[in-house]
Design an enzyme around this catalytic site. Sequence first.
Site, PDB file in Angstrom:
ATOM      1  CB  SER A 169      -1.060  -0.064   1.163  1.00  0.00           C
ATOM      2  OG  SER A 169      -1.881  -1.049   1.185  1.00  0.00           O
ATOM      3  CE  LYS A 221     -18.789  19.769   8.972  1.00  0.00           C
ATOM      4  NZ  LYS A 221     -17.599  20.022   8.161  1.00  0.00           N
TER       5      LYS A 221
END
Length: 350
Positions: A169, A221
């Site tokens: 990764s 949000k």
Amino acid sequence: MSQDTNWQQQAWQQPATPPSQPPVYYYGAPQPQPPKKSRGWIVGLAVVLCLFGLIALSMWSCTSVVSSSFDSITPGSTSVDLGSLSSDAIAVIDIDGTIQYDGTTASPEGLKAQLDRAEKSFYVKAVVLRINSGGGTATAGEEMAAYVREFSENSGKPVVVSSASINASAAYEISSQADYIFTAKTTAIGSIGTAMQVTDLSGLMEKLGISVENITSSDSKDSSYGTRALTEEERAYYQKMVDQINETFIQTVAEGRDMSVEDVRKLATGLTFTGMEAVENGLADEIGTKEDAVAKAAELAGTSTTKTVDLRPSTSNLSELLNLMSSSRVSVDDVTKALKELDNDGSLAR
């Protein structure tokens, strides 16, 4: 937690490592105290004065210790400061653990600090990155990959990667910018992919009778708070972000490995390969050990040296000395011995 803050936690194929458990401290059984002597306070005062006198006399040594970097030659050699090198050497930097912002060499600031030191040293001719990491935060990996690429281009000193048990990764993104990559046959290497994790705890909270009301400035949000499920629009939005970030990962690897974007994209399954497979598909160059990586770095640098110097963040032995002094079982002899060792070679025995 804001959406932007949460996004910083997304990682190349590896979720953030959960915090470790705090250390458990145990107190020993009370020790029997000797009968007090009428003039014991005089003896105690004399000991304290002697102790502070020793500290004052060796303060110059402690100051030197704090400012030095304590670089060490490989086993079998003595500890030296990087500035005291008088012959060619290969610098070795360990990148071990989760890629994140923690100040170690597994972080952008920590790695750059050691690369800067290697660049400034006349006698450091090349760098070997010894990598043992399963990845971490995407942005940290991006920055560290850029630092490796800039070091190689600006310093003219080659960078060779030595892969340990895992090089995946974000760690592999960093490795892809090196001039040469060694891997063991059994190394888990690659794992080109991006992941973001959003946990929905609303079902559990409902069963527990917990009600959470988020008052937000916009509908999405609170999408990453875990108090409700994502809407289809939010899921599509986050998927687009993941795909966009992953595309930069693919392009970075393609540039570093001199491969086509399409070839790298075919390998971007999110899964690791064995070292043997990685050599075959182009993600690594050769099967070999750390010593092989050092030899290759020397070859690329045009030097015959096999001497290595480990670069790591500075440590303050003055702090270790203070910790030793704070121990309830420390004696004046212990502190005196530590100060002598500090004065002789800049290291404290444990």
